[in-house]
Design a protein around this motif. Structure first.
Motif, PDB file in Angstrom:
ATOM      1  N   ALA B  87      36.268  13.370  18.003  1.00  0.00           N
ATOM      2  CA  ALA B  87      34.913  13.557  17.471  1.00  0.00           C
ATOM      3  C   ALA B  87      34.133  12.276  17.710  1.00  0.00           C
ATOM      4  O   ALA B  87      34.576  11.188  17.343  1.00  0.00           O
ATOM      5  CB  ALA B  87      34.973  13.854  15.979  1.00  0.00           C
ATOM      6  N   LEU B  88      32.965  12.414  18.357  1.00  0.00           N
ATOM      7  CA  LEU B  88      32.146  11.241  18.679  1.00  0.00           C
ATOM      8  C   LEU B  88      30.785  11.337  17.987  1.00  0.00           C
ATOM      9  O   LEU B  88      30.167  12.411  17.973  1.00  0.00           O
ATOM     10  CB  LEU B  88      31.928  11.149  20.193  1.00  0.00           C
ATOM     11  CG  LEU B  88      33.191  10.971  21.044  1.00  0.00           C
ATOM     12  CD1 LEU B  88      32.826  11.017  22.530  1.00  0.00           C
ATOM     13  CD2 LEU B  88      33.907   9.676  20.699  1.00  0.00           C
ATOM     14  N   ASP B  89      30.346  10.235  17.425  1.00  0.00           N
ATOM     15  CA  ASP B  89      28.979  10.131  16.892  1.00  0.00           C
ATOM     16  C   ASP B  89      28.692  11.163  15.809  1.00  0.00           C
ATOM     17  O   ASP B  89      27.545  11.550  15.623  1.00  0.00           O
ATOM     18  CB  ASP B  89      27.964  10.278  18.056  1.00  0.00           C
ATOM     19  CG  ASP B  89      26.571   9.831  17.654  1.00  0.00           C
ATOM     20  OD1 ASP B  89      26.446   8.777  17.016  1.00  0.00           O
ATOM     21  OD2 ASP B  89      25.594  10.546  17.985  1.00  0.00           O
ATOM     22  N   THR B  90      29.707  11.593  15.086  1.00  0.00           N
ATOM     23  CA  THR B  90      29.537  12.703  14.151  1.00  0.00           C
ATOM     24  C   THR B  90      29.956  12.252  12.752  1.00  0.00           C
ATOM     25  O   THR B  90      31.143  12.059  12.470  1.00  0.00           O
ATOM     26  CB  THR B  90      30.362  13.918  14.616  1.00  0.00           C
ATOM     27  OG1 THR B  90      29.981  14.229  15.964  1.00  0.00           O
ATOM     28  CG2 THR B  90      30.084  15.119  13.728  1.00  0.00           C
ATOM     29  N   ALA B  91      28.954  12.116  11.882  1.00  0.00           N
ATOM     30  CA  ALA B  91      29.157  11.447  10.586  1.00  0.00           C
ATOM     31  C   ALA B  91      30.057  12.222   9.635  1.00  0.00           C
ATOM     32  O   ALA B  91      30.742  11.617   8.810  1.00  0.00           O
ATOM     33  CB  ALA B  91      27.809  11.183   9.930  1.00  0.00           C
ATOM     34  N   THR B  92      30.051  13.550   9.722  1.00  0.00           N
ATOM     35  CA  THR B  92      30.931  14.345   8.864  1.00  0.00           C
ATOM     36  C   THR B  92      31.570  15.434   9.714  1.00  0.00           C
ATOM     37  O   THR B  92      30.969  15.924  10.680  1.00  0.00           O
ATOM     38  CB  THR B  92      30.173  15.036   7.706  1.00  0.00           C
ATOM     39  OG1 THR B  92      29.286  16.019   8.260  1.00  0.00           O
ATOM     40  CG2 THR B  92      29.378  14.031   6.883  1.00  0.00           C
ATOM     41  N   SER B 287      18.461   6.948   3.310  1.00  0.00           N
ATOM     42  CA  SER B 287      19.663   7.754   3.022  1.00  0.00           C
ATOM     43  C   SER B 287      19.813   7.952   1.513  1.00  0.00           C
ATOM     44  O   SER B 287      20.303   8.989   1.073  1.00  0.00           O
ATOM     45  CB  SER B 287      20.916   7.110   3.638  1.00  0.00           C
ATOM     46  OG  SER B 287      21.232   5.910   2.998  1.00  0.00           O
ATOM     47  N   ASP B 288      19.372   6.978   0.705  1.00  0.00           N
ATOM     48  CA  ASP B 288      19.399   7.166  -0.751  1.00  0.00           C
ATOM     49  C   ASP B 288      18.446   8.289  -1.166  1.00  0.00           C
ATOM     50  O   ASP B 288      18.804   9.162  -1.954  1.00  0.00           O
ATOM     51  CB  ASP B 288      18.968   5.878  -1.472  1.00  0.00           C
ATOM     52  CG  ASP B 288      20.101   4.865  -1.550  1.00  0.00           C
ATOM     53  OD1 ASP B 288      21.237   5.206  -1.136  1.00  0.00           O
ATOM     54  OD2 ASP B 288      19.842   3.734  -2.012  1.00  0.00           O
ATOM     55  N   VAL B 289      17.223   8.223  -0.645  1.00  0.00           N
ATOM     56  CA  VAL B 289      16.236   9.241  -1.030  1.00  0.00           C
ATOM     57  C   VAL B 289      16.715  10.617  -0.577  1.00  0.00           C
ATOM     58  O   VAL B 289      16.681  11.592  -1.332  1.00  0.00           O
ATOM     59  CB  VAL B 289      14.848   8.918  -0.436  1.00  0.00           C
ATOM     60  CG1 VAL B 289      13.840   9.980  -0.849  1.00  0.00           C
ATOM     61  CG2 VAL B 289      14.369   7.532  -0.874  1.00  0.00           C
ATOM     62  N   CYS B 290      17.220  10.701   0.661  1.00  0.00           N
ATOM     63  CA  CYS B 290      17.705  11.990   1.160  1.00  0.00           C
ATOM     64  C   CYS B 290      18.931  12.446   0.362  1.00  0.00           C
ATOM     65  O   CYS B 290      19.140  13.642   0.147  1.00  0.00           O
ATOM     66  CB  CYS B 290      18.032  11.900   2.654  1.00  0.00           C
ATOM     67  SG  CYS B 290      16.541  11.777   3.674  1.00  0.00           S
ATOM     68  N   GLY B 291      19.722  11.467  -0.092  1.00  0.00           N
ATOM     69  CA  GLY B 291      20.906  11.786  -0.891  1.00  0.00           C
ATOM     70  C   GLY B 291      20.560  12.543  -2.168  1.00  0.00           C
ATOM     71  O   GLY B 291      21.341  13.385  -2.635  1.00  0.00           O
ATOM     72  N   GLY B 296      21.561  12.824   3.963  1.00  0.00           N
ATOM     73  CA  GLY B 296      22.142  11.497   4.181  1.00  0.00           C
ATOM     74  C   GLY B 296      21.748  10.943   5.530  1.00  0.00           C
ATOM     75  O   GLY B 296      20.891  11.495   6.220  1.00  0.00           O
ATOM     76  N   GLY B 297      22.375   9.838   5.889  1.00  0.00           N
ATOM     77  CA  GLY B 297      22.075   9.210   7.188  1.00  0.00           C
ATOM     78  C   GLY B 297      22.134   7.710   7.074  1.00  0.00           C
ATOM     79  O   GLY B 297      23.007   7.172   6.396  1.00  0.00           O
ATOM     80  N   HIS B 298      21.209   7.056   7.742  1.00  0.00           N
ATOM     81  CA  HIS B 298      21.153   5.595   7.737  1.00  0.00           C
ATOM     82  C   HIS B 298      20.041   5.126   6.791  1.00  0.00           C
ATOM     83  O   HIS B 298      19.214   5.917   6.347  1.00  0.00           O
ATOM     84  CB  HIS B 298      20.852   5.074   9.141  1.00  0.00           C
ATOM     85  CG  HIS B 298      21.815   5.534  10.190  1.00  0.00           C
ATOM     86  ND1 HIS B 298      23.059   4.984  10.339  1.00  0.00           N
ATOM     87  CD2 HIS B 298      21.711   6.497  11.138  1.00  0.00           C
ATOM     88  CE1 HIS B 298      23.679   5.579  11.342  1.00  0.00           C
ATOM     89  NE2 HIS B 298      22.892   6.505  11.851  1.00  0.00           N
ATOM     90  N   ALA B 299      19.996   3.820   6.571  1.00  0.00           N
ATOM     91  CA  ALA B 299      18.989   3.264   5.660  1.00  0.00           C
ATOM     92  C   ALA B 299      17.568   3.495   6.185  1.00  0.00           C
ATOM     93  O   ALA B 299      16.645   3.758   5.432  1.00  0.00           O
ATOM     94  CB  ALA B 299      19.225   1.768   5.461  1.00  0.00           C
ATOM     95  N   LEU B 300      17.408   3.424   7.518  1.00  0.00           N
ATOM     96  CA  LEU B 300      16.056   3.538   8.078  1.00  0.00           C
ATOM     97  C   LEU B 300      15.782   4.904   8.705  1.00  0.00           C
ATOM     98  O   LEU B 300      14.663   5.196   9.100  1.00  0.00           O
ATOM     99  CB  LEU B 300      15.815   2.429   9.114  1.00  0.00           C
ATOM    100  CG  LEU B 300      15.965   0.990   8.604  1.00  0.00           C
ATOM    101  CD1 LEU B 300      15.624  -0.011   9.695  1.00  0.00           C
ATOM    102  CD2 LEU B 300      15.107   0.732   7.369  1.00  0.00           C
ATOM    103  N   ALA B 301      16.820   5.750   8.797  1.00  0.00           N
ATOM    104  CA  ALA B 301      16.647   7.077   9.413  1.00  0.00           C
ATOM    105  C   ALA B 301      17.627   8.024   8.751  1.00  0.00           C
ATOM    106  O   ALA B 301      18.837   7.857   8.876  1.00  0.00           O
ATOM    107  CB  ALA B 301      16.896   7.015  10.917  1.00  0.00           C
ATOM    108  N   ALA B 302      17.112   9.023   8.045  1.00  0.00           N
ATOM    109  CA  ALA B 302      17.996   9.950   7.340  1.00  0.00           C
ATOM    110  C   ALA B 302      17.376  11.336   7.363  1.00  0.00           C
ATOM    111  O   ALA B 302      16.277  11.525   7.897  1.00  0.00           O
ATOM    112  CB  ALA B 302      18.218   9.469   5.910  1.00  0.00           C
ATOM    113  N   GLY B 303      18.087  12.308   6.814  1.00  0.00           N
ATOM    114  CA  GLY B 303      17.596  13.680   6.858  1.00  0.00           C
ATOM    115  C   GLY B 303      18.159  14.538   5.741  1.00  0.00           C
ATOM    116  O   GLY B 303      19.099  14.154   5.045  1.00  0.00           O
TER     117      GLY B 303
END
Lengths: 328, 328
Positions: B87-92, B287-291, B296-303
């Protein structure tokens, strides 16, 4: 045509004199201002007296560069006590602007450093390297080769000069050296995220409004091979636009699949029309097409200033473009 | 949480087995597909059997990548004779998609290589490096450290993976190593102009129509610090949009001066809403706000994927974003 001066020969001039007027072209872009700051602040850190002048001053979008407040409008009287005039990133002497040429008219030595192939080597000492994607990259090599000081502000200015002149390290002119330079600048403390954010991520809202207005005028012609949009004086005034707001927007329609020529028609004060033309197809020479209307430029990027009204200029230029399409 | 496997430990897996199923996340982007091709074609050149599968197949905008025709939809039956699942580049794990998970269900060993900090290390062997701006850069280091073959197609795929995941070498995640990697890829024969032209200069016309439609819904809130726009199913269908058409467009509103959070709201089939969020301010962790909404995601880019209707989702998310603004 004289040979390129070596970095060492340029270094000898830096050693022999201690006062420098540093110039770049009118309507300065990132490579022009970045080059002035890069070399100017390095020479100053080495103990010299430096003035950095530009006929159009500092554009708002480059005001974030550290030290950019040092970019001045040329004084009205010639600078009597500055020995060396340095022209950076300026393909022809007149492109320095009349006021800058007047201000530097008492210099004893003219140094001309540029990456435009067409540069006619108008200096006493010239270093023209058209293999370099930006004048900023030439200056990086010069400054490091001569072991001149590289203040943080010079470092940042070099990065912005090269980044903006390579479309963020994308254009074919970008080389391995360009990337190695960027790596070295980071090792010297460059904050790459901050610098790019300030360069690319901070457009005034009116630029987005302009994009919307332009998109609402977008049309395709020539069987989908020609894309064009327009900006009227009424829109310019209602959005309160500045000249730099439209910079690079034409790339959006140039990038459309199947489009080979993109055109931006713009009403100017006094009834004239400015046309910007981009070609993606080497068989369509934009400077040739623009030449039919008294304009010029490069094969893939050219322009015209012509009589209006807008509707008429559009009709004439679009007809010429469509006639130039392969198979037309 | 298990430690990161070293490149050597991953190399031992490559040496021990000779058949690999290589996967990446649904709605694959440049780093997902680029990573699959980079590692897949390198392992194949080293004499292994390789399948590269993705639940959503190959997006049109990455079809220019050499070897990309090797990206397949997952077969409906599990791949019985492939030993290693990568699995590549796949957070979950679920982000691999059900069909890919089913196809790889007979693998003996799971290898998980990623740069998402939140990756819960769902493999038997994991290498998660959140200091890397792209999974493609991890694979470059892995392939060169192990002296695996680096076919031209792998080289090109690495460049595109890293270029697209760094916004063309601009994001703060970009390091000196990233630039050194690009320099090395050029020395290995990469055609940087061609690769970038294919990556960035050839969008379908409908992407420009989408940009226009989005701009016509653009709104600012939070005192000008929050920009958002939206895409309805009706617009999606009338323009015949494909999922990749919107890629990167959010950068246009993220770049507005004074804006610190940009949001893209999108209606999905079945009444769900997808939210893409970008932050320009380190004090606002996307990622906090999306959480708060299960995203989730990164600090500067999330969804986020959340229940609709659109108006309600917008109201809730915008309220949470505005509450997260400094000084709110």
């Amino acid at each position: 045509m004289p040979e390129n001066a070596s970095y060492q020969q340029i270094g000898e001039i830096f050693a022999r004199y201690d006062s420098f007027v540093i110039m770049s072209h009118v309507r300065p872009d990132g490579d022009a201002i970045g080059s002035q700051l890069a070399l100017g602040l390095a020479l100053e850190a080495a103990g010299n007296r430096v003035r950095m002048i530009n006929d159009d001053g500092l554009p708002d979008n480059l005001r974030f560069l550290p030290g950019s407040d040092r970019i001045e409008l040329p004084p009205t009287e010639p600078l009597e006590d500055y020995e060396v005039a340095i022209a950076l990133d300026t393909a022809t002497k007149p492109r320095l602007g009349e006021a800058s040429l007047n201000a530097a008219s008492k210099a004893k030595v003219w140094l001309n450093i540029d990456h435009h192939k067409s540069n006619p080597r108008y200096g006493d000492v010239n270093h023209i390297d058209s293999s370099s994607p930006a004048t900023g990259e030439i200056l990086y090599k010069l400054i490091t080769a001569l072991n001149l000081p590289l203040p943080d502000a010079s470092r940042d200015a070099i990065y912005v000069a090269v980044s903006t002149d390579t479309g963020s390290f994308q254009y074919p002119s970008t080389t391995a050296d360009t990337y190695l330079m960027a790596a070295d600048l980071i090792k010297r403390g460059l904050d790459v995220g901050k610098m790019n954010s300030q360069t690319y991520d901070s457009h005034p809202y009116r630029r987005v409004e302009l994009t919307r207005a332009l998109l609402n005028t977008l049309e395709l012609t020539g069987g989908g091979r020609v894309a064009h949009w327009e900006l009227t004086l009424a829109t310019r005034d209602s959005l309160g636009l500045k000249p730099e707001d439209s910079e690079g927007l034409i790339d959006m329609i140039r990038a459309i699949e199947g489009v080979t020529v993109a055109l931006f028609f713009e009403e100017l004060d006094g009834g004239k029309i400015r046309v910007s033309m981009r070609s993606k197809d080497p068989r369509i020479d934009a400077s040739d097409v623009c030449g039919q209307f008294g304009g010029g430029g490069h094969a893939l990027a050219a322009g015209i200033r012509m009589a209006g009204p807008l509707a008429e200029a559009k009709q004439q230029v679009l007809a010429a473009v469509c006639a130039a399409l392969p198979g037309a």
